[in-house]
Write an enzyme that holds these catalytic residues in place. Structure first.
Site, PDB file in Angstrom:
ATOM      1  N   ALA A 202       6.886 -39.967  -3.391  1.00 58.28           N
ATOM      2  CA  ALA A 202       6.785 -40.444  -4.414  1.00 58.28           C
ATOM      3  C   ALA A 202       6.742 -42.156  -4.277  1.00 58.28           C
ATOM      4  O   ALA A 202       7.286 -42.572  -3.494  1.00 58.28           O
ATOM      5  CB  ALA A 202       8.167 -40.397  -5.244  1.00 58.28           C
TER       6      ALA A 202
ATOM      7  N   CYS B  18      -1.931  -2.557   7.553  1.00 57.56           N
ATOM      8  CA  CYS B  18      -1.604  -2.490   8.790  1.00 57.56           C
ATOM      9  C   CYS B  18      -1.712  -1.277   9.886  1.00 57.56           C
ATOM     10  O   CYS B  18      -1.526  -0.117   8.937  1.00 57.56           O
ATOM     11  CB  CYS B  18      -0.304  -3.157   8.940  1.00 57.56           C
ATOM     12  SG  CYS B  18       1.091  -1.986   8.219  1.00 57.56           S
TER      13      CYS B  18
ATOM     14  N   GLU C  85       0.815  -1.007  -0.085  1.00 58.26           N
ATOM     15  CA  GLU C  85       0.105   0.110  -0.008  1.00 58.26           C
ATOM     16  C   GLU C  85       0.776   1.267   0.012  1.00 58.26           C
ATOM     17  O   GLU C  85       0.832   2.137  -0.749  1.00 58.26           O
ATOM     18  CB  GLU C  85      -1.028   0.033   1.212  1.00 58.26           C
ATOM     19  CG  GLU C  85      -1.773  -1.059   1.694  1.00 58.26           C
ATOM     20  CD  GLU C  85      -1.148  -2.129   2.435  1.00 58.26           C
ATOM     21  OE1 GLU C  85       0.168  -2.442   2.033  1.00 58.26           O
ATOM     22  OE2 GLU C  85      -1.766  -2.429   3.276  1.00 58.26           O
TER      23      GLU C  85
ATOM     24  N   GLU D 186      10.257 -34.458   2.625  1.00 61.00           N
ATOM     25  CA  GLU D 186      10.581 -35.273   1.537  1.00 61.00           C
ATOM     26  C   GLU D 186      10.906 -36.463   1.837  1.00 61.00           C
ATOM     27  O   GLU D 186      11.641 -37.294   1.008  1.00 61.00           O
ATOM     28  CB  GLU D 186      11.581 -34.430   0.540  1.00 61.00           C
ATOM     29  CG  GLU D 186      10.999 -33.191   0.084  1.00 61.00           C
ATOM     30  CD  GLU D 186      11.618 -32.805  -1.337  1.00 61.00           C
ATOM     31  OE1 GLU D 186      12.277 -33.686  -2.058  1.00 61.00           O
ATOM     32  OE2 GLU D 186      11.837 -31.586  -1.776  1.00 61.00           O
TER      33      GLU D 186
HETATM   34  N1  LIG Z   1       9.800 -42.090  -2.471  1.00 62.45           N
HETATM   35  C1  LIG Z   1      10.088 -41.319  -1.707  1.00 62.45           C
HETATM   36  O1  LIG Z   1       9.191 -40.215  -1.783  1.00 62.45           O
HETATM   37  C2  LIG Z   1      11.195 -41.229  -0.815  1.00 62.45           C
HETATM   38  C3  LIG Z   1      11.673 -39.982  -0.200  1.00 62.45           C
HETATM   39  C4  LIG Z   1      12.829 -40.024   0.809  1.00 62.45           C
HETATM   40  C5  LIG Z   1      13.511 -41.105   1.101  1.00 62.45           C
HETATM   41  N2  LIG Z   1      12.783 -42.179   0.141  1.00 62.45           N
HETATM   42  C6  LIG Z   1      13.620 -43.760   0.868  1.00 62.45           C
HETATM   43  O2  LIG Z   1      13.140 -43.860   2.087  1.00 62.45           O
HETATM   44  C7  LIG Z   1      14.374 -44.530   2.661  1.00 62.45           C
HETATM   45  C8  LIG Z   1      14.697 -44.099   3.812  1.00 62.45           C
HETATM   46  O3  LIG Z   1      13.817 -44.151   4.904  1.00 62.45           O
HETATM   47  P1  LIG Z   1      13.826 -44.384   6.358  1.00 62.45           P
HETATM   48  O4  LIG Z   1      12.605 -44.385   7.262  1.00 62.45           O
HETATM   49  O5  LIG Z   1      15.207 -45.121   6.681  1.00 62.45           O
HETATM   50  O6  LIG Z   1      14.676 -42.863   6.870  1.00 62.45           O
HETATM   51  P2  LIG Z   1      14.555 -41.425   7.146  1.00 62.45           P
HETATM   52  O7  LIG Z   1      13.000 -41.279   7.320  1.00 62.45           O
HETATM   53  O8  LIG Z   1      15.053 -40.469   6.266  1.00 62.45           O
HETATM   54  O9  LIG Z   1      15.306 -41.107   8.473  1.00 62.45           O
HETATM   55  C9  LIG Z   1      15.133 -41.941   9.645  1.00 62.45           C
HETATM   56  C10 LIG Z   1      16.104 -41.668  10.492  1.00 62.45           C
HETATM   57  O10 LIG Z   1      16.415 -40.244  10.806  1.00 62.45           O
HETATM   58  C11 LIG Z   1      16.557 -40.053  12.085  1.00 62.45           C
HETATM   59  N3  LIG Z   1      15.380 -39.703  12.653  1.00 62.45           N
HETATM   60  C12 LIG Z   1      14.011 -39.281  12.222  1.00 62.45           C
HETATM   61  N4  LIG Z   1      13.069 -39.171  12.948  1.00 62.45           N
HETATM   62  C13 LIG Z   1      13.713 -38.668  14.213  1.00 62.45           C
HETATM   63  C14 LIG Z   1      13.174 -38.197  15.563  1.00 62.45           C
HETATM   64  N5  LIG Z   1      12.080 -37.732  15.521  1.00 62.45           N
HETATM   65  N6  LIG Z   1      14.045 -38.129  16.474  1.00 62.45           N
HETATM   66  C15 LIG Z   1      15.713 -38.461  16.308  1.00 62.45           C
HETATM   67  N7  LIG Z   1      15.997 -39.035  14.906  1.00 62.45           N
HETATM   68  C16 LIG Z   1      14.997 -38.899  14.015  1.00 62.45           C
HETATM   69  C17 LIG Z   1      16.710 -41.684  12.826  1.00 62.45           C
HETATM   70  O11 LIG Z   1      18.251 -41.653  12.875  1.00 62.45           O
HETATM   71  P3  LIG Z   1      18.903 -42.626  13.681  1.00 62.45           P
HETATM   72  O12 LIG Z   1      18.393 -44.014  13.338  1.00 62.45           O
HETATM   73  O13 LIG Z   1      20.274 -42.548  13.287  1.00 62.45           O
HETATM   74  O14 LIG Z   1      18.458 -42.345  15.095  1.00 62.45           O
HETATM   75  C18 LIG Z   1      16.137 -42.327  11.859  1.00 62.45           C
HETATM   76  O15 LIG Z   1      16.646 -43.780  11.957  1.00 62.45           O
HETATM   77  C19 LIG Z   1      15.431 -44.703   1.585  1.00 62.45           C
HETATM   78  O16 LIG Z   1      15.565 -45.680   0.916  1.00 62.45           O
HETATM   79  C20 LIG Z   1      15.036 -43.381   0.650  1.00 62.45           C
HETATM   80  O17 LIG Z   1      15.620 -43.643  -0.589  1.00 62.45           O
HETATM   81  C21 LIG Z   1      11.749 -42.435  -0.610  1.00 62.45           C
HETATM   82 ZN   LIG Z   2       1.441  -1.901   6.026  1.00 60.31          ZN
END
Ligand SMILES: NC(=O)c1ccc[n+]([C@@H]2O[C@H](COP(=O)([O-])OP(=O)(O)OC[C@H]3O[C@@H](n4cnc5c(N)ncnc54)[C@H](OP(=O)(O)O)[C@@H]3O)[C@@H](O)[C@H]2O)c1
Ligand SMILES: [Zn+2]
Length: 365
Positions: free
Chosen positions: A158, A78, A55, A297
């Protein structure tokens, strides 16, 4: 009663406001036009965070006589003074403008109807709620943060046609095509930050940038309680975007030191000895860092926490034609029944299904 002329100029305000995409956050998108006798005398945009409001730009960038004119603005002007830029309402009043048309009230408690009230008290005719749904959609990130104290959260997943996110645990599977990739990069541009878990850093080693489109990269948020991400990963070594790592206060000190020595913001969160961080603690903290919108993601563990807590607003599902019979599944499809499908389009040989979560959680009244 609908006023087609008011709607036409408010639509123009929306278009102008959108030019601030990638620059104005955590402020809202705002566009403004000043009209007299069917002629646009001036227009203004809120161009970037910290810059003058739309504005004020519209009024000051013109030498036209605004006496008796109508000011259109998508957001309530505002009147509060405890901020970087001066308030707009006194300038509107002193400019001789006689009518103000807005789409949405500013939910910021410091404004919230007070701007409209001051304009009316000064004898200005104020019309509100013009194309209000579109106005709310335009500023959904800002409104969510103001109302709920947490960012607007969209999950982007995905999958194969049969619902797997990867072929097998611990392995990266590239599921979707180049059209989907461009779509995702455009999406990243419109969000303040992208969030992933530690395993996705280690397995996929993504950059999380907007390489396929022009624009600034979003901030990168890694949730990594134990600091198990590989330090040589791209997100920790390029200087494409700011990277934040949320870890447990119980994570090993030597690891904290190594991460801290890089150009990374390590944020410690209080946890039990299991080093599991509460999602709520992370997303509340993001607002402190001026992050109003987050694109989540993956991977599986991260998606599940967002699904289980209902702390997300939208889901973008990119479905590839591939079949991965024994792949890693992230959710059973019952989750989709709680969501409203708002759009379905083809992206090359993939589909993009866009859902709204009608029951998304707010953390503050
Ligand atoms: N298609 C899709 O859209 C897509 C997207 C992304 C990934 N992916 C695939 O997904 C797979 C990975 O999945 P994922 O479940 O193994 O891994 P992730 O969700 O990427 O990561 C999990 C890890 O992150 C840490 N973490 C997550 N949340 C937490 C929390 N609240 N507090 C503390 N630490 C936390 C932990 O690490 P620590 O175990 O070390 O504690 C946990 O093991 C891969 O194969 C990847 O290629 C697919
Ligand atoms: Zn303003």
């Amino acid at each position: 009663m609908r006023n087609i002329i008011d709607e036409k100029y408010i639509r123009l305000c929306f278009q102008l406001a959108k030019k601030g995409e990638g620059f104005v956050s955590p402020n809202p998108f705002v566009g403004c036009v000043i009209v007299k006798e069917g002629k646009i005398l001036s227009a203004g945009i809120h161009e970037k965070y910290g810059a003058l409001h739309a504005e004020r730009n519209a009024i000051l960038n013109s030498t036209e006589d605004f006496f008796g004119a109508t000011l259109y603005c998508n957001l309530e002007p505002c009147m509060h003074t405890d901020k970087q830029t001066p308030p707009c309402v006194p300038l509107i009043i002193s400019s001789g403008i006689k009518r103000v048309v807005i789409s949405t009230v500013d939910v910021n408690p410091k404004v919230k109807g007070k701007g409209i009230q001051q304009l009316r008290e000064a004898g200005i005719d104020v019309t509100t709620s013009v194309l209000e749904d579109e106005g709310n959609e335009l500023n959904k990130f800002y409104f969510k943060t103001q109302k709920c104290g947490i960012p607007y959260i969209t999950l982007k997943i995905a999958t194969s046609k049969d619902g797997s996110i990867t072929e097998e645990e611990g392995k990266q599977t590239w599921l979707t095509g180049i059209e989907s990739k461009k779509f995702v990069h455009k999406l990243r541009f419109s969000y303040d930050a992208v969030l992933i878990g530690a395993n996705t850093v280690n397995i996929d080693n993504p950059q999380l940038t907007v390489r396929e489109v022009e624009g600034r990269n979003p901030k990168r948020i890694i949730i990594d309680g134990k600091l198990s991400s590989k330090l040589e990963s791209k997100v920790f070594n390029d200087s494409e975007a700011e990277t934040f790592v949320y870890c447990s206060d119980k994570a090993e000190s030597s690891l904290k030191k190594s991460f801290g020595e890089k150009n990374i913001r390590v944020i410690e969160v209080e946890t039990d000895y299991d080093m599991q961080i509460k999602l709520e603690d992370v997303i509340k903290n993001l607002v402190v860092h001026k992050i109003n919108s987050v694109l989540v993601e993956g991977g599986k563990h991260i998606f599940e926490q967002f699904f289980n807590s209902n702390l997300f607003d939208e889901l973008i599902h990119l479905q590839s034609p591939a079949i991965l019979k024994n792949g890693l599944r992230v959710v059973d499809t019952s989750i989709f029944s709680n969501l409203e499908l708002i759009k379905k389009i083809s992206l090359g040989s993939d589909f993009m299904l866009h859902y709204k979560n009608l029951r998304s959680k707010c953390l503050q009244a």
